[in-house]
Design a protein around this motif. Sequence first.
Motif, PDB file in Angstrom:
ATOM      1  N   ILE A  49      37.705  21.780  -4.368  1.00 34.11           N
ATOM      2  CA  ILE A  49      36.811  20.430  -3.873  1.00 34.11           C
ATOM      3  C   ILE A  49      35.923  20.187  -4.846  1.00 34.11           C
ATOM      4  O   ILE A  49      34.956  19.387  -5.974  1.00 34.11           O
ATOM      5  N   CYS A  82      39.359  15.301  -5.452  1.00 33.06           N
ATOM      6  CA  CYS A  82      38.668  15.326  -4.472  1.00 33.06           C
ATOM      7  C   CYS A  82      38.546  15.465  -3.041  1.00 33.06           C
ATOM      8  O   CYS A  82      38.426  16.839  -2.616  1.00 33.06           O
ATOM      9  N   TYR A  85      41.901  17.523  -1.577  1.00 35.82           N
ATOM     10  CA  TYR A  85      41.161  19.626  -1.453  1.00 35.82           C
ATOM     11  C   TYR A  85      40.456  19.306  -0.242  1.00 35.82           C
ATOM     12  O   TYR A  85      40.762  19.906   0.704  1.00 35.82           O
ATOM     13  N   ALA A  86      39.409  18.174   0.058  1.00 40.68           N
ATOM     14  CA  ALA A  86      39.036  17.536   1.102  1.00 40.68           C
ATOM     15  C   ALA A  86      39.317  18.340   2.725  1.00 40.68           C
ATOM     16  O   ALA A  86      39.496  18.913   3.282  1.00 40.68           O
ATOM     17  N   HIS A  89      41.454  21.638   2.590  1.00 38.17           N
ATOM     18  CA  HIS A  89      40.581  22.298   2.846  1.00 38.17           C
ATOM     19  C   HIS A  89      40.154  22.264   4.588  1.00 38.17           C
ATOM     20  O   HIS A  89      40.178  23.555   5.459  1.00 38.17           O
ATOM     21  N   PHE A 122      32.626  15.808   4.542  1.00 35.25           N
ATOM     22  CA  PHE A 122      34.114  15.399   4.730  1.00 35.25           C
ATOM     23  C   PHE A 122      34.304  14.315   5.203  1.00 35.25           C
ATOM     24  O   PHE A 122      34.546  12.820   4.597  1.00 35.25           O
ATOM     25  N   LEU A 125      33.136  11.861   2.496  1.00 36.50           N
ATOM     26  CA  LEU A 125      34.411  11.698   1.401  1.00 36.50           C
ATOM     27  C   LEU A 125      35.470  10.828   1.726  1.00 36.50           C
ATOM     28  O   LEU A 125      36.116   9.973   1.085  1.00 36.50           O
ATOM     29  N   GLY A 158      27.580  20.036  -0.397  1.00 41.26           N
ATOM     30  CA  GLY A 158      29.066  20.732  -0.454  1.00 41.26           C
ATOM     31  C   GLY A 158      28.735  22.413  -1.101  1.00 41.26           C
ATOM     32  O   GLY A 158      28.943  23.421  -0.421  1.00 41.26           O
TER      33      GLY A 158
END
Lengths: 206, 273
Positions: A49, A82, A85-86, A89, A122, A125, A158
């Motif tokens: 991320i 990005c 990946y978030a 995760h 999150f 995003l 982050g």
Amino acid sequence: MSNRGLILLKTALHLACGLPLLYLWLAVQSRAAGGDPVQYLIHFLGMGILNTLAATLLVSPLARWRRWPWLMRVRRLLGLWCFTYALLHLAAFLVFDLLLDWSLLLGEVVKRPYITVGMVAFVVLLALAVTSPKLAQRKLGRRWQALHRWVYLVAILGPVHFWWSVKSGNWEPALYLSGFLLLLAWRYKVLIPKRVFRRLGADSKG
Amino acid sequence: LQHRKNLTFDHLINGPLTPEQKVISHNNFYEFGTAKTDPVNKAQGFKVEPWKLVIEGEVAKPMTLDYDDLFKLAPLEERIYRLRCVEAWSMVVPWLGFPLAALLKRAEPTSKAKYVAFETLYDPEQMPGQSNRFLGGGIDYPYVEGLRMDEAMNELTLLSVGLYGKTLPPQNGAPIRLVVPWKYGFKSIKSIVRIRLTETQPPSTWNLLAAHEYGFYANVNPAVDHPRWSQASERRIGAGGLLSAKRIPTEPFNGYGDYVASLYQGMDLTRYY
């Protein structure tokens, strides 16, 4: 840049963002990620991320500095990686660490500041990813720009989430935090409201 | 290693053994790096022979033991214990060792002996985390730990020299380590070179680093959360793939309350965490 060049660049960026996931899968399969790869997985995806976010935030300074307007056309791609990946995760935390104990997830989001911070990032995003198609951009008009500036909040939250999550040895989170602060400092004209900015300028003259 | 099986505590483990491969490749041993995979990757050249373990302080008979002595001090027994990490994961491990009490009795503690202090080897050449602050997680080495005398003499408290029937691998704390099953894993100090009996409470590494997060006692307690995560449940690492793990409720004193709860009678465990 030619269309062909842009397609090549985009392909290269997709590979650069996607291949680490293949590596991660192989590391887990081959046990290179350890006997219990849960923490490794979550940490690896978290670093993904931050790295894709750094790449995303580098696009516009680089495009202006080198006068490469075409570079702006890879920013959405990087931003969506990005978000990917978030999503992974958070999913790895929920599925592999909490083992789908949703009530524990909710409890932790409310009770633990570092999880709260991560969850806020999150959600931001998610909102940016949902409004990334051109159609949404047209519909939102000027508000789209305002909405997408919230990415600067993610750039702070982050590394703070990362800092807060480690048991000791904060040098790596500190490195990311300072890097992102630099990228934000470059955007000071956008971040500081015009009125304040003018007054600061007037002060320095007087 | 020759040993007999001590089955006294087997009924408390609440689940199957964690496979050996996982026990020896998922370790917290910051002397070799902070990632779980660092110890298994970086400790393989670690030299345990010759070794020197010193027992000193408030004892009538101070001792210096060498590598071979460690295996002859007392008959070795296998004990299967739960291991609960402060990070909220857990394992079930068949340790080989002997009660710490057997060693302490030989050294004849004086009446002033109220605590036992332990120290890990300090050898930056062999332990990269000790020579590099970035690798070692910012800890002041050597790693130190401590127990109250009655905790040290408890029958559960083990000095371990092996697991799964073999000598300890370096990443698990060779050649000799502590195992205190009712406390969070970080109390179970590895690769011990010094045991000192003292009159006052000795320092302990994680407590020095972050006193509001890690106490001296560090008893497993589902009712007292770590400030940054819940301790009410734990992820029991499974025998198979990623999804073979289970989230299970954490028990007070890690399930060993019958043997140790009396040690803390009248103590406020939210204060002495």
